[in-house]
Design a protein around this motif. Structure first.
Motif, PDB file in Angstrom:
ATOM      1  N   GLY A  70       0.798  -1.222   0.000  1.00 35.23           N
ATOM      2  CA  GLY A  70       0.000   0.000   0.000  1.00 35.23           C
ATOM      3  C   GLY A  70       0.827   1.266   0.000  1.00 35.23           C
ATOM      4  O   GLY A  70       2.040   1.262  -0.225  1.00 35.23           O
ATOM      5  N   ALA A  71       0.149   2.376   0.258  1.00 29.94           N
ATOM      6  CA  ALA A  71       0.780   3.698   0.263  1.00 29.94           C
ATOM      7  C   ALA A  71       0.133   4.550   1.343  1.00 29.94           C
ATOM      8  O   ALA A  71      -1.086   4.699   1.366  1.00 29.94           O
ATOM      9  CB  ALA A  71       0.629   4.374  -1.099  1.00 29.94           C
ATOM     10  N   ALA A  72       0.956   5.098   2.236  1.00 30.39           N
ATOM     11  CA  ALA A  72       0.424   6.032   3.224  1.00 30.39           C
ATOM     12  C   ALA A  72       0.285   7.413   2.593  1.00 30.39           C
ATOM     13  O   ALA A  72      -0.737   8.074   2.724  1.00 30.39           O
ATOM     14  CB  ALA A  72       1.322   6.097   4.449  1.00 30.39           C
ATOM     15  N   ASN A  73       1.304   7.836   1.876  1.00 35.21           N
ATOM     16  CA  ASN A  73       1.259   9.164   1.268  1.00 35.21           C
ATOM     17  C   ASN A  73       2.022   9.152  -0.056  1.00 35.21           C
ATOM     18  O   ASN A  73       2.645   8.159  -0.431  1.00 35.21           O
ATOM     19  CB  ASN A  73       1.824  10.226   2.220  1.00 35.21           C
ATOM     20  CG  ASN A  73       1.046  11.520   2.147  1.00 35.21           C
ATOM     21  OD1 ASN A  73       0.617  11.943   1.077  1.00 35.21           O
ATOM     22  ND2 ASN A  73       0.852  12.174   3.286  1.00 35.21           N
ATOM     23  N   PHE A  74       2.007  10.297  -0.731  1.00 32.96           N
ATOM     24  CA  PHE A  74       2.590  10.411  -2.065  1.00 32.96           C
ATOM     25  C   PHE A  74       2.591  11.882  -2.431  1.00 32.96           C
ATOM     26  O   PHE A  74       2.021  12.729  -1.740  1.00 32.96           O
ATOM     27  CB  PHE A  74       1.752   9.618  -3.081  1.00 32.96           C
ATOM     28  CG  PHE A  74       0.356  10.158  -3.243  1.00 32.96           C
ATOM     29  CD1 PHE A  74       0.043  11.014  -4.287  1.00 32.96           C
ATOM     30  CD2 PHE A  74      -0.633   9.846  -2.326  1.00 32.96           C
ATOM     31  CE1 PHE A  74      -1.232  11.544  -4.423  1.00 32.96           C
ATOM     32  CE2 PHE A  74      -1.913  10.361  -2.447  1.00 32.96           C
ATOM     33  CZ  PHE A  74      -2.209  11.213  -3.498  1.00 32.96           C
ATOM     34  N   CYS A  75       3.217  12.218  -3.536  1.00 30.49           N
ATOM     35  CA  CYS A  75       3.116  13.577  -4.070  1.00 30.49           C
ATOM     36  C   CYS A  75       3.343  13.540  -5.565  1.00 30.49           C
ATOM     37  O   CYS A  75       3.949  12.599  -6.099  1.00 30.49           O
ATOM     38  CB  CYS A  75       4.099  14.534  -3.397  1.00 30.49           C
ATOM     39  SG  CYS A  75       5.837  14.164  -3.708  1.00 30.49           S
ATOM     40  N   PHE A  76       2.840  14.550  -6.241  1.00 31.54           N
ATOM     41  CA  PHE A  76       3.061  14.679  -7.678  1.00 31.54           C
ATOM     42  C   PHE A  76       4.442  15.268  -7.942  1.00 31.54           C
ATOM     43  O   PHE A  76       4.922  16.124  -7.199  1.00 31.54           O
ATOM     44  CB  PHE A  76       2.005  15.597  -8.299  1.00 31.54           C
ATOM     45  CG  PHE A  76       0.659  14.942  -8.469  1.00 31.54           C
ATOM     46  CD1 PHE A  76       0.369  14.220  -9.617  1.00 31.54           C
ATOM     47  CD2 PHE A  76      -0.309  15.058  -7.491  1.00 31.54           C
ATOM     48  CE1 PHE A  76      -0.870  13.614  -9.788  1.00 31.54           C
ATOM     49  CE2 PHE A  76      -1.551  14.462  -7.637  1.00 31.54           C
ATOM     50  CZ  PHE A  76      -1.837  13.740  -8.792  1.00 31.54           C
ATOM     51  N   GLY A  77       5.051  14.807  -9.035  1.00 29.71           N
ATOM     52  CA  GLY A  77       6.268  15.412  -9.535  1.00 29.71           C
ATOM     53  C   GLY A  77       5.935  16.255 -10.754  1.00 29.71           C
ATOM     54  O   GLY A  77       4.987  17.033 -10.739  1.00 29.71           O
ATOM     55  N   ARG A  78       6.688  16.063 -11.820  1.00 29.77           N
ATOM     56  CA  ARG A  78       6.448  16.811 -13.051  1.00 29.77           C
ATOM     57  C   ARG A  78       5.693  15.947 -14.057  1.00 29.77           C
ATOM     58  O   ARG A  78       5.994  14.758 -14.192  1.00 29.77           O
ATOM     59  CB  ARG A  78       7.767  17.244 -13.696  1.00 29.77           C
ATOM     60  CG  ARG A  78       8.654  18.132 -12.851  1.00 29.77           C
ATOM     61  CD  ARG A  78       9.907  18.495 -13.645  1.00 29.77           C
ATOM     62  NE  ARG A  78      10.855  19.267 -12.851  1.00 29.77           N
ATOM     63  CZ  ARG A  78      11.795  18.730 -12.089  1.00 29.77           C
ATOM     64  NH1 ARG A  78      11.892  17.408 -12.005  1.00 29.77           N
ATOM     65  NH2 ARG A  78      12.637  19.493 -11.403  1.00 29.77           N
ATOM     66  N   GLY A  79       4.753  16.558 -14.766  1.00 34.41           N
ATOM     67  CA  GLY A  79       4.119  15.933 -15.917  1.00 34.41           C
ATOM     68  C   GLY A  79       3.774  14.472 -15.773  1.00 34.41           C
ATOM     69  O   GLY A  79       4.345  13.629 -16.462  1.00 34.41           O
ATOM     70  N   GLY A  80       2.867  14.141 -14.873  1.00 34.45           N
ATOM     71  CA  GLY A  80       2.401  12.771 -14.740  1.00 34.45           C
ATOM     72  C   GLY A  80       3.191  11.897 -13.791  1.00 34.45           C
ATOM     73  O   GLY A  80       2.876  10.710 -13.636  1.00 34.45           O
TER      74      GLY A  80
END
Length: 336
Positions: free
Chosen positions: A300-310
């Motif tokens: 699973g995933a607790a958290n995440f973030c967007f980077g560049r272009g997808g």
């Protein structure tokens, strides 16, 4: 698209194909087996090509509970990353984080606190010696529980959640305030409780137009790690309505119920789609609440973030993964 790897990408609605793109990829960036270094925050600084993360709790050499802040430097070729542990004694049991709107070299971290150190929001520089200062550490003198996640609104105000996980896990005193959502204005130091009624208010984010605030409630998992399927594991949507010149949260409604684990970290893309870290990876919903698809990650995933272009950087405890979606997908937080 018919040959999409169903072991990684689960499609619930054909609209997910517009998000995943023709050739979605999931690749491992960094693996640290010594401790769960990649749990929360996930703050991407595009100018420096670095990522700040906070660990899950682990025991230090003295047998005390600890959370480690790390700076993750992404390699220029996009293949892999390296870790630097940040020593920051004033931020106790760090958790969520967000880019500082006033200074792009700074990060706002949530400190869950300890029995003697306050819970609240702290500003930390992203460059050595990583200077740190408190932003807000109480509600008019009443201590927070264990501040969990944080986001900025476009007017420069800071919104954050405050569940009671610290008390349940034994490193914070008994709660002095309910599990609420707060809004802090750094220009005037005015602080307001803007939403209550949560069992465990956790992640939060705005829709791209800031007309909706999404808040996750993760009561399904209590502080001792026990779970109860009868308890809440849901995302709520609240309309942001201005009354007498100030934002008010109204029309609270159930946006989504998560079937695996809990919806922890939450973000929107520029099209208003809602992403959340769950027990089997990243779930993606339309703005209307339709589950479009999942990025499946073992553990699973607790958290995440967007980077560049997808790009999405997925925090998977001992690992950081990078998902490459349709290059046209942009995270609403940074708009890149």
């Amino acid at each position: 698209m018919d040959n999409i790897d169903v072991s990684i990408w689960k499609i619930h609605d054909t609209a997910f194909r517009e998000i995943s793109g023709e050739h979605p990829i999931l690749e491992l960036l960094l693996d640290v087996e010594a401790y769960p270094f990649a749990h929360e925050a996930g703050v991407f600084l595009p100018d420096k090509n670095i990522l700040f993360v906070t660990s899950n709790q682990f025991l230090d050499a003295n047998g005390d509970k600890k959370v480690q802040i790390s700076k993750i430097s992404l390699k220029e070729d996009g293949q892999g990353a390296s870790q630097e542990e940040i020593q920051c004694e004033s931020i106790h049991m760090a958790n969520g984080g967000v880019n500082d709107r006033k200074n792009t070299e700074n990060i706002i971290f949530c400190a869950q606190g300890s029995m003697t150190a306050p819970s609240g929001l702290f500003r930390m520089s992203s460059v050595p010696p990583y200077k740190t200062e408190p932003v807000v550490t109480s509600f008019h003198g009443r201590p927070f529980n264990s501040v969990n996640d944080v986001v900025f609104s476009k007017d420069g105000c800071i919104w954050f959640t405050d569940p009671t996980y610290g008390f349940q896990q034994g490193y914070r005193p008994p709660p002095q305030v309910p599990c609420q959502v707060y809004r802090f204005d750094p220009n005037t130091a005015a602080i307001r409780a803007v939403a209550d009624g949560f069992q465990m208010s956790n992640g939060l984010c705005f829709s791209p137009d800031e007309l909706v605030l999404y808040v996750t409630d993760t009561d399904y998992i209590h502080g001792n790690g026990s779970t109860d399927p009868h308890r809440v594991s849901s995302i709520y949507a609240l309309d942001v309505v201005h009354i007498h010149g100030q934002p008010s949260l109204q029309n609270r409604r159930l946006f989504a119920f998560v079937d695996v684990g809990v919806p922890d970290g939450i973000k929107c893309d520029m099209d208003g789609n809602v992403y959340s870290g769950c027990g089997d990876g990243i779930h993606v919903w339309s703005p209307g609440g339709v589950l479009l698809g999942r990025i499946l990650v073992p553990g699973g995933a607790a958290n995440f973030c967007f980077g560049r272009g997808g790009e999405i950087f997925i925090l998977n405890e001992h690992r950081i993964w990078k998902a490459k979606l349709n290059p046209l997908v942009k995270g609403a937080l940074l708009g890149i």
